[in-house]
Design a protein around this motif. Structure first.
Motif, PDB file in Angstrom:
ATOM      1  N   TYR A 323      18.335  27.316  74.436  1.00  0.00           N
ATOM      2  CA  TYR A 323      17.497  28.353  73.829  1.00  0.00           C
ATOM      3  C   TYR A 323      17.298  28.130  72.338  1.00  0.00           C
ATOM      4  CZ  TYR A 323      21.322  31.124  71.742  1.00  0.00           C
ATOM      5  OH  TYR A 323      22.360  31.562  70.980  1.00  0.00           O
ATOM      6  N   ARG A 324      18.143  27.309  71.706  1.00  0.00           N
ATOM      7  CA  ARG A 324      17.961  27.014  70.278  1.00  0.00           C
ATOM      8  C   ARG A 324      16.668  26.248  70.024  1.00  0.00           C
ATOM      9  NH1 ARG A 324      23.075  23.679  68.732  1.00  0.00           N
ATOM     10  NH2 ARG A 324      22.460  22.679  70.671  1.00  0.00           N
ATOM     11  N   MET A 325      16.092  25.667  71.061  1.00  0.00           N
ATOM     12  CA  MET A 325      14.841  24.933  70.909  1.00  0.00           C
ATOM     13  C   MET A 325      13.631  25.863  71.035  1.00  0.00           C
ATOM     14  SD  MET A 325      15.616  21.765  70.395  1.00  0.00           S
ATOM     15  CE  MET A 325      17.091  22.243  69.518  1.00  0.00           C
ATOM     16  N   GLY A 326      13.863  27.112  71.406  1.00  0.00           N
ATOM     17  CA  GLY A 326      12.784  28.069  71.586  1.00  0.00           C
ATOM     18  C   GLY A 326      12.604  28.964  70.371  1.00  0.00           C
ATOM     19  N   PRO A 327      11.581  29.823  70.401  1.00  0.00           N
ATOM     20  CA  PRO A 327      11.399  30.743  69.273  1.00  0.00           C
ATOM     21  C   PRO A 327      12.502  31.789  69.282  1.00  0.00           C
ATOM     22  CG  PRO A 327       9.863  31.268  71.040  1.00  0.00           C
ATOM     23  CD  PRO A 327      10.580  30.028  71.467  1.00  0.00           C
ATOM     24  N   LEU A 328      13.043  32.099  68.147  1.00  0.00           N
ATOM     25  CA  LEU A 328      14.064  33.154  68.093  1.00  0.00           C
ATOM     26  C   LEU A 328      14.168  33.720  66.688  1.00  0.00           C
ATOM     27  CD1 LEU A 328      17.156  32.410  66.766  1.00  0.00           C
ATOM     28  CD2 LEU A 328      17.130  30.824  68.647  1.00  0.00           C
ATOM     29  N   SER A 329      14.745  34.895  66.620  1.00  0.00           N
ATOM     30  CA  SER A 329      15.072  35.499  65.325  1.00  0.00           C
ATOM     31  C   SER A 329      16.457  36.105  65.450  1.00  0.00           C
ATOM     32  CB  SER A 329      14.037  36.559  64.942  1.00  0.00           C
ATOM     33  OG  SER A 329      14.009  37.582  65.910  1.00  0.00           O
ATOM     34  N   SER A 330      17.144  36.254  64.337  1.00  0.00           N
ATOM     35  CA  SER A 330      18.496  36.793  64.402  1.00  0.00           C
ATOM     36  C   SER A 330      18.820  37.613  63.152  1.00  0.00           C
ATOM     37  CB  SER A 330      19.521  35.661  64.558  1.00  0.00           C
ATOM     38  OG  SER A 330      19.612  34.911  63.373  1.00  0.00           O
ATOM     39  N   HIS A 331      19.822  38.473  63.308  1.00  0.00           N
ATOM     40  CA  HIS A 331      20.330  39.279  62.194  1.00  0.00           C
ATOM     41  C   HIS A 331      21.841  39.092  62.126  1.00  0.00           C
ATOM     42  CE1 HIS A 331      16.574  41.641  61.939  1.00  0.00           C
ATOM     43  NE2 HIS A 331      16.559  41.480  63.249  1.00  0.00           N
ATOM     44  N   LEU A 332      22.365  39.137  60.918  1.00  0.00           N
ATOM     45  CA  LEU A 332      23.819  39.081  60.749  1.00  0.00           C
ATOM     46  C   LEU A 332      24.212  40.088  59.671  1.00  0.00           C
ATOM     47  CD1 LEU A 332      26.128  36.016  60.614  1.00  0.00           C
ATOM     48  CD2 LEU A 332      26.255  37.664  58.771  1.00  0.00           C
ATOM     49  N   PHE A 333      25.192  40.916  59.988  1.00  0.00           N
ATOM     50  CA  PHE A 333      25.748  41.852  59.013  1.00  0.00           C
ATOM     51  C   PHE A 333      27.213  41.477  58.791  1.00  0.00           C
ATOM     52  CE2 PHE A 333      22.294  44.139  61.011  1.00  0.00           C
ATOM     53  CZ  PHE A 333      21.656  44.744  59.933  1.00  0.00           C
TER      54      PHE A 333
ATOM     55  N   ARG B  68      24.035  28.014  67.595  1.00  0.00           N
ATOM     56  CA  ARG B  68      23.259  29.126  68.147  1.00  0.00           C
ATOM     57  C   ARG B  68      21.811  29.162  67.689  1.00  0.00           C
ATOM     58  NH1 ARG B  68      28.589  29.266  67.694  1.00  0.00           N
ATOM     59  NH2 ARG B  68      29.418  29.819  69.722  1.00  0.00           N
ATOM     60  N   GLU B  69      21.471  28.329  66.692  1.00  0.00           N
ATOM     61  CA  GLU B  69      20.116  28.306  66.164  1.00  0.00           C
ATOM     62  C   GLU B  69      19.654  26.852  66.037  1.00  0.00           C
ATOM     63  OE1 GLU B  69      20.633  30.489  62.537  1.00  0.00           O
ATOM     64  OE2 GLU B  69      20.686  32.421  63.563  1.00  0.00           O
ATOM     65  N   GLY B  70      18.342  26.662  65.864  1.00  0.00           N
ATOM     66  CA  GLY B  70      17.797  25.313  65.905  1.00  0.00           C
ATOM     67  C   GLY B  70      17.740  24.580  64.586  1.00  0.00           C
ATOM     68  N   SER B  71      18.207  25.186  63.500  1.00  0.00           N
ATOM     69  CA  SER B  71      18.116  24.502  62.209  1.00  0.00           C
ATOM     70  C   SER B  71      19.492  24.392  61.568  1.00  0.00           C
ATOM     71  CB  SER B  71      17.169  25.254  61.271  1.00  0.00           C
ATOM     72  OG  SER B  71      17.734  26.463  60.852  1.00  0.00           O
ATOM     73  N   THR B  72      19.531  23.751  60.423  1.00  0.00           N
ATOM     74  CA  THR B  72      20.794  23.588  59.706  1.00  0.00           C
ATOM     75  C   THR B  72      20.501  23.470  58.214  1.00  0.00           C
ATOM     76  OG1 THR B  72      22.836  22.298  59.608  1.00  0.00           O
ATOM     77  CG2 THR B  72      20.802  21.055  59.852  1.00  0.00           C
ATOM     78  N   GLY B  73      21.547  23.424  57.410  1.00  0.00           N
ATOM     79  CA  GLY B  73      21.374  23.161  55.982  1.00  0.00           C
ATOM     80  C   GLY B  73      21.454  24.415  55.130  1.00  0.00           C
ATOM     81  N   GLY B  74      21.135  24.217  53.852  1.00  0.00           N
ATOM     82  CA  GLY B  74      21.118  25.326  52.911  1.00  0.00           C
ATOM     83  C   GLY B  74      22.386  25.483  52.107  1.00  0.00           C
ATOM     84  N   ASN B  75      23.361  24.597  52.339  1.00  0.00           N
ATOM     85  CA  ASN B  75      24.625  24.722  51.604  1.00  0.00           C
ATOM     86  C   ASN B  75      24.690  23.801  50.392  1.00  0.00           C
ATOM     87  OD1 ASN B  75      25.607  26.521  53.513  1.00  0.00           O
ATOM     88  ND2 ASN B  75      26.299  24.851  54.805  1.00  0.00           N
ATOM     89  N   GLY B  76      23.626  23.096  50.124  1.00  0.00           N
ATOM     90  CA  GLY B  76      23.672  22.144  49.022  1.00  0.00           C
ATOM     91  C   GLY B  76      24.319  20.856  49.443  1.00  0.00           C
ATOM     92  N   GLY B  77      24.406  20.632  50.752  1.00  0.00           N
ATOM     93  CA  GLY B  77      24.979  19.393  51.253  1.00  0.00           C
ATOM     94  C   GLY B  77      26.355  19.164  50.699  1.00  0.00           C
ATOM     95  N   ALA B  78      26.502  18.125  49.887  1.00  0.00           N
ATOM     96  CA  ALA B  78      27.815  17.779  49.361  1.00  0.00           C
ATOM     97  C   ALA B  78      28.255  18.693  48.231  1.00  0.00           C
ATOM     98  CB  ALA B  78      27.792  16.339  48.873  1.00  0.00           C
ATOM     99  N   GLY B  79      27.419  19.598  47.774  1.00  0.00           N
ATOM    100  CA  GLY B  79      27.883  20.534  46.745  1.00  0.00           C
ATOM    101  C   GLY B  79      26.899  20.730  45.626  1.00  0.00           C
ATOM    102  N   GLY B  80      27.394  21.105  44.499  1.00  0.00           N
ATOM    103  CA  GLY B  80      26.550  21.357  43.343  1.00  0.00           C
ATOM    104  C   GLY B  80      27.424  21.800  42.199  1.00  0.00           C
ATOM    105  N   GLY B  81      26.907  21.727  41.005  1.00  0.00           N
ATOM    106  CA  GLY B  81      27.706  22.081  39.834  1.00  0.00           C
ATOM    107  C   GLY B  81      27.665  23.557  39.528  1.00  0.00           C
ATOM    108  N   CYS B  82      28.189  23.908  38.369  1.00  0.00           N
ATOM    109  CA  CYS B  82      28.392  25.310  38.017  1.00  0.00           C
ATOM    110  C   CYS B  82      27.339  25.838  37.050  1.00  0.00           C
ATOM    111  CB  CYS B  82      29.794  25.440  37.421  1.00  0.00           C
ATOM    112  SG  CYS B  82      30.100  26.947  36.537  1.00  0.00           S
ATOM    113  N   ALA B  83      26.997  25.038  36.025  1.00  0.00           N
ATOM    114  CA  ALA B  83      26.110  25.466  34.942  1.00  0.00           C
ATOM    115  C   ALA B  83      26.662  26.709  34.247  1.00  0.00           C
ATOM    116  CB  ALA B  83      24.690  25.701  35.442  1.00  0.00           C
ATOM    117  N   CYS B  84      27.990  26.860  34.237  1.00  0.00           N
ATOM    118  CA  CYS B  84      28.583  28.035  33.596  1.00  0.00           C
ATOM    119  C   CYS B  84      29.770  27.655  32.723  1.00  0.00           C
ATOM    120  CB  CYS B  84      29.008  29.051  34.653  1.00  0.00           C
ATOM    121  SG  CYS B  84      30.257  28.434  35.771  1.00  0.00           S
ATOM    122  N   ASN B  85      29.994  26.363  32.466  1.00  0.00           N
ATOM    123  CA  ASN B  85      31.146  25.944  31.674  1.00  0.00           C
ATOM    124  C   ASN B  85      30.977  26.358  30.201  1.00  0.00           C
ATOM    125  OD1 ASN B  85      32.639  24.620  33.721  1.00  0.00           O
ATOM    126  ND2 ASN B  85      31.104  23.004  33.661  1.00  0.00           N
TER     127      ASN B  85
END
Lengths: 382, 85
Positions: A323-333, B68-85
């Motif tokens: 089902y991950r290949m199909g259209p879906l939406s989700s919420h997380l709290f 559970r979902e068809g995509s991945t990512g968004g964590n900056g991969g290997a990381g990232g700096g602070c820009a707050c030193n």
């Protein structure tokens, strides 16, 4: 031949990044992390009665030359419930549960497996090298990674680059209704992340990630009901995945912060997704922080996804019951509580070096699927 | 084997994805913006503002949601700096 050259080139590029990360001098000289040990318990349960118990440990210590060594291990026990229909019948098609389990022998019994994970990272002055290993009865995953970051413009801008190469060995267990032999999968990853202090109370981050995956990418145990019969699932062997993300952290004067994250993803299987995540962090008192979290996610389907397939050939030779290949939406709290006992005024040689954290998340999506996640952690600083 | 049924629209999305993020990266690195002095960065270094403090938690969540979902990512991969030193 051309494919082999491209793959070799990608591996060479990752190897060069791994070497350069340690050789190239970094401009940033951040303070090293404090040596610490942390243990965590995590329990995941979902509406399909799949349960995952995780026991994790983290150990961070200083080594020679301002370097830090971080070690992480995780022991997971996964329980996937029995299939409550005769093996081979349409009702027992694995796609119903989407669970990754073989159907062999007595499918009316729960399937239980253990996964062990180890990760080690050596970092110094904005440079890091990492090794990752995950082992379970039918899957062995390994990865090497490197990253490098450097400050610019009086340290208000930081630029980070990272790369990794992962290789997985897949050895499916005996299964009554599929016959997938040994297989492999490799993943090459690149990312670039820029972070900027916009104002004395605002941090901004933008990043790009690119992954190329080659090898077995479907569930070797899953069958799809197509053309009136059960046939093994089949996905393409190559996938290019990319995403861009924006993050904005804003400090608010009542000792709280709000974080906004957005991610755009697309791949060459046709999936495009959007994710919005926001959380509010609030000091209840010095040493105690509560966090409230909300995440919304939506995606389109892969080109070869269909709710039903008229023929066993599927679409272009591919068929999926995922089902991950199909259209879906989700919420997380989510809600979490983070405590630093020393800052809370707790006395005692041991207690005032400890921290505690508890987190609860509730996830549900448009496929009538829901899950609960509970995490607790204790840490001790030397 | 590559998918022979790749949607043409996906190419357009990918191009826009790269251009938008590239422009934002250029902006983030631009030198014309106001400077935040070192003595003004106390709040940026507070742990409720940290990107780094969220990184491991975000990686664990990504791993759980990838299944559970068809995509991945968004964590900056290997990381990232602070820009707050």
């Amino acid at each position: 031949m051309r494919v082999q050259l491209i793959l070799a080139g990608r591996r060479l590029a990752v190897t060069a990044c791994l070497a350069a990360a340690w050789v190239v001098p970094a401009g940033a000289d951040p303070l090293p992390e404090e040596p610490a040990v942390k243990s965590m318990y995590r329990y995941f349960s979902d509406s399909h009665h799949v349960g995952v118990r995780s026991l994790m440990g983290d150990y961070t210590l200083a080594v020679k030359g301002n370097a830090m060594l971080a070690l992480h291990w995780n022991n997971e026990r996964v329980r996937i419930p029995a299939i409550d229909a005769p093996v081979g019948s349409p009702e027992a098609v694995d796609a119903i549960t989407t669970a990754s389990r073989p159907i062999s022998g007595n499918a009316y019994q729960d399937f239980v497996k253990t996964r062990n994970e180890f990760q080690g990272e050596l970092s110094s002055r904005g440079r890091a090298l990492e090794y990752y290993l995950s082992s379970e009865s039918d899957y062995l995953a390994q990865q090497v990674a490197a990253r490098y970051d450097r400050d610019f413009q009086d340290q208000i801008v930081n630029l980070a680059v990272g790369s990794s190469y992962g290789w997985d060995a897949i050895k499916p267990l005996a299964d009554s209704d599929t016959d997938t032999g040994h297989a492999s999968k490799s993943t090459v990853h690149w990312d670039v992340v820029a972070t900027r202090a916009l104002t004395p109370t605002t941090l901004f981050r933008v990043g790009l990630e690119y992954n190329v995956v080659n090898g077995l990418q479907h569930n070797p145990y899953r069958n799809v009901y197509a053309g009136g019969t059960n046939v093994p699932e089949r996905h393409p062997d190559e996938r290019q995945r990319r995403d861009a993300f924006l993050k904005l952290n804003q400090y608010i004067d009542n000792r709280s912060s709000i974080k906004l994250n957005y991610r755009l993803y697309d791949d060459d299987w046709g999936i495009v997704s959007h994710e919005i995540d926001t959380n509010l962090n609030q000091y209840i008192t010095q040493g105690m922080i509560v966090r409230y979290d909300y995440r919304y996610y939506t995606q389109t389907s892969a080109d070869f996804y269909r709710p039903e397939y008229a023929t066993v050939d599927g679409i272009g030779g591919y068929r999926t019951g995922d089902y991950r290949m199909g259209p879906l939406s989700s919420h997380l709290f989510g809600v979490s509580l983070d405590m630093n006992l020393a800052e809370l005024g707790v006395t005692g040689r041991m207690l005032n070096r400890m921290g505690a954290w508890i987190n609860y998340e509730r996830y549900f999506n448009s496929n009538n699927y829901s899950a609960n996640i509970v995490e607790t952690a204790l840490d001790f600083r030397f | 084997m590559k998918s022979p049924i790749r949607a043409e629209g996906t190419r357009g999305h990918a191009a826009r994805l790269a251009i938008a993020a590239g422009l934002l990266a250029l902006w983030a690195l631009g030198s014309g913006c106001a400077t935040v002095r070192a003595y003004q960065r106390e709040r940026l270094a507070d742990r409720i503002m940290s990107f780094q403090a969220d990184a491991k938690e975000a990686a664990r969540r990504t791993k759980a949601l990838e299944a559970r979902e068809g995509s991945t990512g968004g964590n900056g991969g290997a990381g990232g700096g602070c820009a707050c030193n």
